[in-house]
Design a protein around this motif. Sequence first.
Motif, short mmCIF file in Angstrom:
data_model
loop_
_atom_site.label_atom_id
_atom_site.label_comp_id
_atom_site.label_asym_id
_atom_site.label_seq_id
_atom_site.Cartn_x
_atom_site.Cartn_y
_atom_site.Cartn_z
N LEU A 1 11.83 -38.01 12.90
CA LEU A 1 10.69 -37.18 13.76
C LEU A 1 9.87 -38.16 14.49
N ARG A 2 9.85 -39.41 14.25
CA ARG A 2 8.90 -40.29 14.98
C ARG A 2 9.02 -40.18 16.65
N GLY A 3 7.74 -39.86 16.99
CA GLY A 3 7.68 -39.59 18.53
C GLY A 3 7.80 -38.32 18.90
N LEU A 4 7.86 -37.38 17.77
CA LEU A 4 8.19 -35.97 18.12
C LEU A 4 6.71 -35.11 18.09
N GLY A 5 5.70 -35.92 17.34
CA GLY A 5 4.25 -35.30 17.31
C GLY A 5 4.28 -34.51 16.16
N ASP A 6 2.97 -33.95 15.91
CA ASP A 6 2.95 -33.22 14.33
C ASP A 6 2.76 -31.39 14.80
N ILE A 7 3.34 -30.97 13.92
CA ILE A 7 3.15 -29.43 14.21
C ILE A 7 1.94 -29.08 12.94
N ASP A 8 0.75 -28.54 13.46
CA ASP A 8 -0.20 -28.36 12.59
C ASP A 8 -0.04 -27.04 11.35
N PHE A 9 -0.61 -27.34 10.43
CA PHE A 9 -0.74 -26.16 9.16
C PHE A 9 -1.41 -25.19 9.76
N ALA A 10 -0.98 -23.70 9.45
CA ALA A 10 -1.79 -22.60 9.98
C ALA A 10 -1.14 -21.25 8.94
N ALA A 11 -2.00 -20.35 9.32
CA ALA A 11 -1.83 -19.25 8.36
C ALA A 11 -0.90 -18.18 9.20
N THR A 12 -0.44 -17.48 8.03
CA THR A 12 0.62 -16.45 8.71
C THR A 12 0.12 -15.04 8.29
N LEU A 13 0.26 -14.25 9.08
CA LEU A 13 0.21 -12.49 8.68
C LEU A 13 1.64 -12.12 8.87
N GLY A 14 1.94 -11.13 8.05
CA GLY A 14 3.52 -10.63 7.97
C GLY A 14 3.57 -9.22 7.35
N ALA A 15 4.56 -8.60 7.59
CA ALA A 15 4.70 -7.38 7.17
C ALA A 15 6.32 -7.04 6.66
N TYR B 1 16.17 -5.34 2.82
CA TYR B 1 14.84 -5.44 3.54
C TYR B 1 14.87 -6.40 4.93
N ALA B 2 13.73 -5.76 5.57
CA ALA B 2 13.34 -6.64 6.78
C ALA B 2 11.89 -7.08 6.82
N ALA B 3 11.53 -8.12 7.36
CA ALA B 3 10.17 -8.57 7.36
C ALA B 3 10.13 -9.34 9.01
N PRO C 1 0.79 -1.36 -0.01
CA PRO C 1 -0.07 0.12 -0.15
C PRO C 1 0.71 1.07 -0.13
N LEU C 2 2.15 1.19 0.31
CA LEU C 2 2.93 2.34 0.39
C LEU C 2 4.20 2.17 -0.30
N ARG C 3 4.29 3.07 -1.17
CA ARG C 3 5.67 3.41 -1.91
C ARG C 3 6.14 4.77 -1.99
N TYR C 4 7.32 5.11 -1.39
CA TYR C 4 7.63 6.67 -1.57
C TYR C 4 9.23 6.72 -1.99
N GLY C 5 9.27 6.89 -3.18
CA GLY C 5 10.66 6.86 -3.76
C GLY C 5 11.13 5.42 -3.69
N ASP C 6 12.38 5.17 -3.25
CA ASP C 6 12.90 3.63 -3.23
C ASP C 6 12.31 3.03 -2.25
N PHE C 7 11.58 3.57 -1.21
CA PHE C 7 10.95 2.74 0.01
C PHE C 7 9.72 2.15 -0.37
N ALA C 8 9.36 1.13 0.40
CA ALA C 8 8.18 0.26 0.19
C ALA C 8 8.03 -0.47 1.59
N LEU C 9 6.53 -0.37 1.80
CA LEU C 9 6.19 -1.05 2.86
C LEU C 9 5.09 -2.04 2.48
N SER C 10 5.01 -3.21 2.89
CA SER C 10 3.99 -4.41 2.07
C SER C 10 3.51 -5.26 3.42
N ALA C 11 2.33 -5.91 3.29
CA ALA C 11 1.77 -6.69 4.36
C ALA C 11 1.46 -7.92 3.44
#
Length: 282
Positions: free
Chosen positions: A132-146, A158-160, A106-116
Amino acid sequence: MFLVRQNHLRVSSFALSTALGITGMAAGAFAADPSEPEPPQDMAFDNARMTNEPVKPDWSLIVGGGGIYEPEYEGSDEFKISPVPFVVFTYGEWLEIDPSGVTVTPLRYGDFALSANVGYEPGRDDSDHADLRGLGDIDFAATLGAKASYEWGPVEFYAAVDQTLGGSESLIGTVGIGYSAPVTERLILEANAEAILANDKHMEAYFGVNAAQSAASGLPQYKAEAGLKRVEVSVAATYLLSENWLIRGQAGLGILTGDAADSPIVKEKLQPSAQLFLGYKF
């Protein structure tokens, strides 16, 4: 970035965006006829209105597929080859949809940009590998980022940050630098280096071993704490085979560090990978 980045390798949006860029850049090379003289430059009327050439659309679509050679899991010393179909759609400079998710800038200013972005963390099953047997499952999940980025010529800094909603409840931070530049009208080369940091929950989920997991797996108990977990470097090349077809190859090396590298789950700290993709741009 073909970002990956949490516990597996994904098709990177940075790489495919570069592919989009080289396609647009090189399209003129296939359309141009060097034998024809250039039109006069001092014409007073709008030449574009006097032709039947279509207006270039503000969107781009690439579909294709390929394969990834990567460790069985993050920290494994055994490898697998996985087929990967992909679709990449961009609209203007503010929207991109690719296999890693949806990114809005949503934001671009010159050479700088900010995204989600909205993406996903695939998780991990203890049936994925014998180690990995015996360690259990890690569930699929959504992520939000910037992500914040700054372009300095062909270099991008860049930094995220990405938060997993459910699943491992990971909080992942990434800082990096990327370089991309055309070598010819059909070829573009890239290089990228980044550091990946993770919170306690991510480290415990993917590298820790609690008492119950120790009893089930035979591994010693281990507590993994937050910190720098991985450094990644990669090089890539994208080549335009024709006005619409392109091929891309990438090689990378991840290096596990800190508590991640010392985990009894990890069999190899060096995590090489390779990718090869063929795409068609509409």
